[in-house]
Design a protein around this motif. Sequence first.
Motif, short mmCIF file in Angstrom:
data_model
loop_
_atom_site.label_atom_id
_atom_site.label_comp_id
_atom_site.label_asym_id
_atom_site.label_seq_id
_atom_site.Cartn_x
_atom_site.Cartn_y
_atom_site.Cartn_z
N MET A 1 62.35 -15.38 -15.32
CA MET A 1 63.34 -15.47 -14.85
C MET A 1 63.88 -16.22 -13.78
O MET A 1 63.00 -15.88 -12.59
CB MET A 1 64.28 -13.81 -14.97
N ASN A 2 64.56 -17.53 -13.86
CA ASN A 2 64.74 -18.34 -12.53
C ASN A 2 65.84 -17.37 -11.57
O ASN A 2 66.47 -16.57 -11.99
CB ASN A 2 65.39 -19.51 -13.10
N LEU B 1 62.23 -21.70 -3.19
CA LEU B 1 63.09 -21.69 -4.59
C LEU B 1 64.08 -22.60 -4.58
O LEU B 1 64.34 -22.99 -5.66
CB LEU B 1 63.12 -20.32 -5.27
N GLU C 1 57.16 -18.37 -7.70
CA GLU C 1 57.81 -18.49 -9.21
C GLU C 1 57.13 -17.74 -10.32
O GLU C 1 57.72 -17.17 -10.86
CB GLU C 1 58.10 -19.85 -9.69
N GLN C 2 55.80 -17.78 -10.08
CA GLN C 2 55.11 -17.08 -10.87
C GLN C 2 55.24 -15.52 -10.98
O GLN C 2 55.37 -14.86 -11.69
CB GLN C 2 53.50 -17.57 -10.61
N ARG C 3 55.34 -15.19 -9.80
CA ARG C 3 55.50 -13.56 -9.48
C ARG C 3 57.05 -13.19 -9.78
O ARG C 3 57.25 -12.03 -10.45
CB ARG C 3 55.50 -13.38 -7.85
N LEU C 4 57.77 -13.87 -9.70
CA LEU C 4 59.29 -13.79 -9.94
C LEU C 4 59.51 -13.75 -11.85
O LEU C 4 60.22 -12.92 -12.15
CB LEU C 4 60.28 -15.06 -9.54
N ARG C 5 58.64 -14.67 -12.18
CA ARG C 5 58.47 -14.55 -13.72
C ARG C 5 57.89 -13.38 -14.37
O ARG C 5 58.39 -12.89 -15.31
CB ARG C 5 58.17 -15.85 -14.25
N ALA C 6 56.94 -12.85 -13.65
CA ALA C 6 56.14 -11.83 -14.26
C ALA C 6 56.94 -10.40 -14.18
O ALA C 6 57.16 -9.78 -15.00
CB ALA C 6 54.70 -11.76 -13.25
N THR C 7 57.46 -10.19 -12.91
CA THR C 7 58.18 -9.15 -12.68
C THR C 7 59.61 -9.35 -11.88
O THR C 7 59.68 -9.16 -10.75
CB THR C 7 57.21 -7.96 -11.84
N PRO C 8 60.62 -9.84 -12.48
CA PRO C 8 61.89 -10.12 -11.91
C PRO C 8 62.51 -9.13 -11.48
O PRO C 8 62.49 -7.98 -11.87
CB PRO C 8 62.68 -10.63 -13.18
#
Length: 714
Positions: free
Chosen positions: A1-2, A86, A105-112
């Motif tokens: 999720m962005n 970001l 960004e990878q951490r944000l997409r993995a567990t928003p």
Amino acid sequence: MNPQALLRSARRRVVLIALAGGVPLALALGLLAMRMAGFDAGSVALTLALLAAAGLATWRARRLDARWLVARLDEQPRFEDSADLLFATPETLNPLQRRQRARIEQRLRATPPDLRPRWPWPRLLACSGIALLVAVAAMLWPRDAGMATADVRDGGAVHSAVTTPPALRGARLEVTPPAYTGQPTSAGEKLDARALQGSRLHWQLRFAPQPQRAWLQFHDGRRLPLQRDGDRWQAGETLQRSGLYRIVAEPALAEAGRAWRLEVVPDRPPQVKVIEPAQTLSQAAPRQRRWPLRFEASDDFGVAAGALLELTTAKGSGENIDFQQRRVELAGGGTATARRFAHDVDLGALGVGPGDEVVARLTVRDNRAPQPQQARSPSLILRLPSEQEVQTSDLEGAIKKVMPAYFRSQRQIILDAEALLKQRGALDADTFPRRSDAIGVDQRILRLRYGQFLGEEAEGGAKPPPTGDHLPTGDAPADDHAHDDGHDHGHEQAGNAGAAPAFGSATDVLAEYGHTHDHAEAATLLDPQTRAILKAALDQMWQSEGQLRQGHPDKALPYAYKALGFIKQVQQAERVYLARVGPELPPIDMARRMGGKREGLGNRGLQLPPRAGGDATPADVWRALATADAAVDLDALSRWLDAHPQAVPDPLDLAAAIDDLRQQPGCRACRQRLRDQLWPALSRAPGPPPRRDAADAMGRRYLDALAAPRESAR
């Protein structure tokens, strides 16, 4: 999720929280304002309150921006205080920063994370409770508290003084349909009504301050007084005709308001449908004893349970015909809106015999009160066969058990051939050509049937062998039955071999080269063009028949389709010539020819009858409305509208335009609106005469032939 998706989700939650708390308060404030100051004030207050709630929600949502999102993300240790990367432009970052941004960004997409604000349930419940208390207070508030008149006390006497003109503060119109419809009463604040004829209308109006008198003024001049009952003014009337009305008070209302519409919906009469018999004229079978009749009657508001069946018998022939009428009461079954009536007519009880006729007609009524509407079914006729037809049918039944085959149409022959081709794989080698030959026989019968219109004769009987120059020379159908006339001409020639033909004898010439039974009348039934098209159709039928008889339906279909096309052209022919009949014209007096005398001749001048002029009222008013200061006779236009309501698409719209101009004589928009409404009622000017069609090829040759002598004379 962005990050943008997280920001939109948080803003959406903030908007929902603000609306959940603000909308109940806005509704309560609008209700309180309506109870205190009337419907208009309540509508304004409710609109403003809802706009305030929407504005507050938008303001709170816009406070959540990128800085807020970065601060909320940096609160979590796993983003390592690098959330601002970001929102930075990739070109401005060094390699280390770009690597850190990719990790975030990878951490944000993995567990928003869920950054949406929590629902403040205590505050929302408090807002709902406050709104409920305000609504209860508004319902308990006296509605007419702000409409009371001022009491002026002078020396112990009480005087009621009206400081402001009365205004309409509330309205209610109840429409009660007629009892026979079974529909419930409807009520509302709209003063326009569209109801069935005979409906009961009941008005309840509220004014503040109270007027001295009030009434309903209709556009046709009628007045319906309003009776005061406490703080209400009431009136009732039965709706009989469409019209317009205004609410008028004394002293005059602060706002006159527009004219309200009362539109009458007429109750349609019931509909009767004949189910059996299928046709209007029926031919009775020999020795038929009963005639079944089935009807279905429908209506929007119910059909009466009973119906009347009228039976009329016609006995005798020629001038000695006796008519008798009988009436039978029938009871219907089914629902009230769709009833069915059935009756079997006993022909023996009616006393009818061969050659007589029976006419039946059903009359039904609906449930309209006080005067029901009636509807009648079409007349059904049963014609009994004559004695001669009965005897003939008995004789045919004794000697023949199978009815003759009907003449098949060209379209049916095509359908049969196509169906046979589809079944080709499932049929054996003997069945397929046999069925194809049967279709070819049908094609032959149809060809002979159409050939009668060209003066050809029926095939059949013994045929002499073709000899000499009578051999067929082509495949045309005329060659097929040029001698196929049902007469044995070979025997005629053999019987007359001993007698030499006399030279110049018309009888011998006709016997040798023609047929004495041929009539030119039958051959000239059609005009030459139609005759040629029919001849081409017969040619194609001949080819189709030949292929079908040989067991090739696939090769016969192209010819069959061409024949069908020619037959359709014949059916659409413009003219059909009947057999010539010699006219009996008076003899010509040769003594008067070319004499130039005109005694006894009448006036041949064409006298055109004067055209009756219509009512010029709408045209005069339409022309007067074009000038801003011209006087307009609205009373004459109203009388014309009452006499000619069908002259305009909507008479009530025209009546409303007249009323608007009557209320505001100086309104230019009202004048233009009335002028537009009058346009459909104006008589149209006759158009120019149509132009003559251009000459065809034959016409051009004729004109050229007429012009040739003139050019030669020059």
